[in-house]
Scaffold this active site. Structure first.
Site, PDB file in Angstrom:
ATOM      1  N   UNK A  15      76.707  38.982  47.805  1.00 46.83           N
ATOM      2  CA  UNK A  15      76.172  38.707  48.756  1.00 46.83           C
ATOM      3  C   UNK A  15      75.223  38.578  47.588  1.00 46.83           C
ATOM      4  O   UNK A  15      73.966  37.405  47.516  1.00 46.83           O
ATOM      5  CB  UNK A  15      74.862  39.445  50.149  1.00 46.83           C
ATOM      6  N   GLU A  49      68.309  30.414  60.494  1.00 42.04           N
ATOM      7  CA  GLU A  49      68.843  31.452  61.034  1.00 42.04           C
ATOM      8  C   GLU A  49      70.350  31.750  60.802  1.00 42.04           C
ATOM      9  O   GLU A  49      70.759  30.794  59.353  1.00 42.04           O
ATOM     10  CB  GLU A  49      69.340  30.673  62.440  1.00 42.04           C
ATOM     11  CG  GLU A  49      68.330  29.967  62.868  1.00 42.04           C
ATOM     12  CD  GLU A  49      66.696  31.159  63.661  1.00 42.04           C
ATOM     13  OE1 GLU A  49      67.575  32.170  63.827  1.00 42.04           O
ATOM     14  OE2 GLU A  49      65.518  31.066  64.131  1.00 42.04           O
TER      15      GLU A  49
END
Length: 351
Positions: A15, A49
């Site tokens: 990531u 989100e």
């Protein structure tokens, strides 16, 4: 055939390879919104989100997400497990249950043995099966840089889910995995002394499903939660604080760290994504003078398949802890939520 280490074939690992939050924010701001969103979308892209929640006929809803990245470990099977657990985590972070998944694959099939890709896919499939979901296909592209992940569809109650906007004053913050995967992945990629042990630690935590945290959200009806990934603990807490118009206070001394992380950061080892996270968040963060600057770096370390942040109302903390213990899931109490006031930062790092 001599096979290069998987982590040597990419510029950034896991990531930490995400587009920097500031750059991504500017790009997404230029895109128009679909006017039909209101008809179907319960939770969309507005507040960064973890996943989207979409209504389907019959009063039900699905939760949809997609996540893939480059290797953070050299073991192909372990990489597949970590990448799958990371993708599944977004569903758990909303309070959903994974239902089915599709593979996303980029692989240099003419340069590396097919067995490597088979091991990656086997690792992902085993983790999807552990989650109780079904793997139903996927898509592949021949590419010099290895990438793997999943598109995941989950089921969720359209009236009971957690988002970034649900923080309330007094909420207690629980974290379900230790920090430092970005630092350890950088050490593995660089082949530093002891990197084999770091790889095992990344596998231990990265391949762990966040299923227990998802159960807490569903059973207690938590309104706010997220998972810790590329923007680091600090970046994701700041997203929640901004979306909820609250101030988040973190007790830095309580933060759990993976072994050797503090020593590695002390040598200057920190992924570029972590530096970008700290720079992007700096205008909204207050750091107590007694907080170690190395720990501040770790707060913004870009995580891969990190834990969940659960915002738990005080009267439900004991219940949340009981559920996590029953699932044999680790957790740490790391801070709390306060109302915003004059002169108060969105994110406060205190000893």
């Amino acid at each position: 055939m001599t096979v290069d280490r998987l982590t040597s074939r990419s510029r950034a690992a896991g990531u930490a390879a995400k587009i920097a939050p500031g750059d991504l924010e500017r790009i997404l701001a230029t895109l128009p919104r679909d006017p039909r969103e209101g008809e179907r979308v319960v939770v969309g892209t507005r507040d960064n989100e973890d996943a989207a929640i979409v209504r389907v006929p019959g009063g039900k809803a699905i939760v949809q997400t997609l996540d893939f990245f480059t290797p953070i470990v050299d073991d192909p099977y372990l990489f597949g497990q970590i990448a799958a657990a990371n993708a599944l985590s977004d569903v758990y972070a909303m309070g959903g249950e994974p239902w089915c998944a599709l593979n996303i694959v980029c692989f240099p099939v003419k340069e590396l043995p097919e067995e490597i890709l088979a091991d990656i896919l086997r690792g992902g499939a085993d983790k999807v099966r552990e989650a109780g979901a079904v793997l139903v296909g996927g898509h592949s592209i021949e590419d010099e840089s290895i990438k793997y992940g999943l598109s995941v569809t989950g089921i969720i109650d359209p009236d009971c889910y957690a988002t970034n906007t649900g923080l309330r004053p007094g909420d207690v913050l629980l974290l379900t995995k230790p920090l430092g995967s970005g630092v350890l992945a950088t050490a593995v990629k660089a082949g530093w002394d002891g990197f084999e042990a770091h790889e095992q630690e990344l596998g231990r935590w990265g391949a762990m499903l966040n299923r227990a945290g998802g159960r807490v959200i569903r059973e207690l009806g938590l309104a706010a939660a997220t998972d810790v990934t590329g923007f680091g603990l600090g970046g994701h807490l700041l997203e929640m604080a901004n979306a909820s118009n609250m101030s988040v206070h973190v007790d830095v001394s309580t933060l759990p760290l993976m072994p050797a992380v503090l020593d590695l950061v002390a040598t200057g080892l920190l992924p570029a994504g972590s530096h970008a996270n700290r720079h992007f968040c700096s205008g909204n963060v207050s750091v107590h003078p007694e907080v170690d600057s190395l720990l501040v770096d770790i707060v913004f370390d870009a995580q891969t398949s990190g834990g969940l942040i659960l915002a738990v109302p005080p009267h439900l903390v004991d219940d949340a802890c009981s559920i996590l213990r029953a699932e044999d899931a680790p957790f740490w109490r790391i801070g709390h939520v306060e109302e915003m006031g004059e002169g108060v930062s969105r994110l406060v790092l205190q000893p």
